[in-house]
Design an enzyme around this catalytic site. Structure first.
Site, mmCIF file in Angstrom:
data_model
loop_
_atom_site.group_PDB
_atom_site.id
_atom_site.type_symbol
_atom_site.label_atom_id
_atom_site.label_comp_id
_atom_site.label_asym_id
_atom_site.label_seq_id
_atom_site.Cartn_x
_atom_site.Cartn_y
_atom_site.Cartn_z
ATOM 1 N N GLU A 83 -78.896 17.292 2.493
ATOM 2 C CA GLU A 83 -78.925 16.938 3.913
ATOM 3 C C GLU A 83 -77.563 17.195 4.558
ATOM 4 O OE1 GLU A 83 -79.095 14.399 7.615
ATOM 5 O OE2 GLU A 83 -77.607 14.476 6.039
ATOM 6 N N GLU A 84 -76.505 16.753 3.898
ATOM 7 C CA GLU A 84 -75.166 16.893 4.482
ATOM 8 C C GLU A 84 -74.705 18.348 4.484
ATOM 9 O OE1 GLU A 84 -73.892 14.489 6.015
ATOM 10 O OE2 GLU A 84 -74.525 12.617 5.087
ATOM 11 N N ASP A 144 -82.043 6.934 8.064
ATOM 12 C CA ASP A 144 -80.615 7.276 7.990
ATOM 13 C C ASP A 144 -79.858 6.335 8.922
ATOM 14 O OD1 ASP A 144 -78.256 8.626 7.336
ATOM 15 O OD2 ASP A 144 -79.153 10.597 7.576
ATOM 16 N N HIS A 158 -82.038 10.785 2.509
ATOM 17 C CA HIS A 158 -81.275 11.715 1.654
ATOM 18 C C HIS A 158 -80.366 10.956 0.695
ATOM 19 C CE1 HIS A 158 -77.226 11.640 3.681
ATOM 20 N NE2 HIS A 158 -77.921 11.357 4.748
ATOM 21 N N ASP A 193 -73.895 6.128 4.212
ATOM 22 C CA ASP A 193 -74.727 7.258 4.625
ATOM 23 C C ASP A 193 -74.943 8.138 3.381
ATOM 24 O OD1 ASP A 193 -75.788 9.591 5.646
ATOM 25 O OD2 ASP A 193 -74.001 10.140 6.786
HETATM 26 ZN ZN LIG Z 1 -77.072 10.678 6.535
#
Ligand SMILES: [Zn+2]
Length: 364
Positions: free
Chosen positions: A210-211, A233, A64, A178
């Site tokens: 994604e988050e 990830d 992501h 991230d």
């Molecule tokens: Zn992540």
């Protein structure tokens, strides 16, 4: 390879890309892929994807590109901003944190999340976390009109002030490791895929949301209909005193493979990897002398949880790199782990041929 991954990571960490607002980061990654002659397409949600033709089961390799952060919820009459959280924002780590209100490239506005003056902090307050709704951001603008004239409006994206710093022993500290580290790894994988002469068909993707809700990759998976899905990830590094009981994942100890992930709060999803994928990565790591760490964590979840449920089911696995201080503004990873993860992914994909079996009985 390490120099390229370092440069890509350091650059990508400095580009804001809140969930649902990934356009700037997507354009930056598109440009980097274009520089190595990789053609891309973008779907309506903003997922970025490149296809590398081949023979055998269809592989979707993705990571992501969005990051967690905030949204402007309210503007106070004196210009102070109230925020809403977007993603797993750690309330504990917010006081005195610098942020960036994303107005437009070149017009972004820096600010700082409040930390009540220490001289006015009572003894019981010292050890309590300020509830999120009480926090505010000071940008220096001191009226509604002034901050509106600067372009700030309700609903605008806000991220941790982008920060990227190289530290001792090839470690990197900063915002949105991230999952910009995953993006840097996939750029290095793309370079190898572009040069290869045979191998399975690969759809390489940089996904959105994604988050926010873990489901941005789902629309892309529905289009691509993969047989295999490999997601990149972070893996929770557990080699600090506060994490010691959680596992055996060491920063600088090499890439990681998740054998179990689950999130019991709300989403009730996770991934138990397909045995063909576990065997592929274990064998490949052994053959190429790459250390491979194992992770099994409740409380961790990626968009792979939803991708695996596409069509008649996808052979799925979460792969990654150890990372410390997840979701804070000072995440930490090791470039050597990223290099070894890249080598492992390149070799594992090369090991998937037209006869590669996804029959569970061949592995269990
Ligand atoms: Zn992540």
């Amino acid at each position: 390879m390490k120099a390229q991954i370092r440069q890509d990571l350091m650059e990508l960490m400095l580009i804001p890309g809140l969930s649902g607002h990934e356009d700037r980061i997507r354009r930056a990654i598109t440009k980097k892929l274009g520089a190595i002659d990789v053609e891309t397409s973008t779907d309506r949600l903003g997922n970025l994807h490149a296809h590398f033709p081949g023979d055998g089961p269809r592989v979707m390799l993705f990571t992501h590109m969005d990051q967690l952060g905030f949204i402007v919820r309210k503007i106070e009459p004196n210009g102070l901003l109230r925020l809403e959280r977007l993603g797993g924002v750690p309330e504990r780590a917010l006081a005195a944190q610098d942020v960036l209100v994303c107005v437009a490239d070149g017009k972004d506005i820096p600010g700082t999340i409040a930390s009540k003056s220490h001289h006015a902090t009572s003894p019981p307050e010292k050890y309590t976390v300020t509830p999120f709704p009480e926090l505010y951001v000071d940008t220096g603008y001191n009226s509604l009109d002034a901050i509106a004239a600067a372009g700030v409006r309700i609903g605008q994206p806000v991220v941790y002030a982008p920060f990227a710093q190289e530290r001792a022993n090839d470690t990197v500290c900063g915002t949105s490791i991230d999952d910009r580290a995953g993006c840097a790894v996939l750029l290095a994988v793309a370079e190898a895929l572009q040069k290869r002469t045979n191998g399975p068909p690969v759809d390489l993707a940089f996904t959105v949301l994604e988050e926010f809700n873990l489901r941005g990759a789902q629309t892309l998976a529905q289009q691509l209909n993969p047989d295999i899905a490999i997601q990149i990830d972070l893996m929770l590094a557990t080699d600090t005193p506060d994490m010691a009981a959680r596992g055996d994942m060491v920063l600088s100890g090499g890439p990681g493979m998740s054998l179990y992930s689950f999130h019991g709060r709300g989403t009730l999803n996770g991934v138990i990897p397909h045995p063909a994928m576990v065997a592929l990565f274990e064998t490949t790591a052994q053959q190429h002398n790459i250390p491979l760490q194992r992770s099994a964590q409740v409380g961790v979840l990626t968009d792979l949880s939803y991708v695996q449920l596409t069509g008649s089911g996808v052979a799925a696995i979460d792969m990654g790199f150890p990372m410390r201080a997840s979701h804070s503004a000072r995440e930490v990873c090791d470039l050597n782990d990223l290099v070894q993860l890249t080598e492992l992914l390149r070799a594992a994909i090369a090991g998937i041929d037209a006869n590669f079996s996804l029959d569970r009985d061949d592995y269990t």
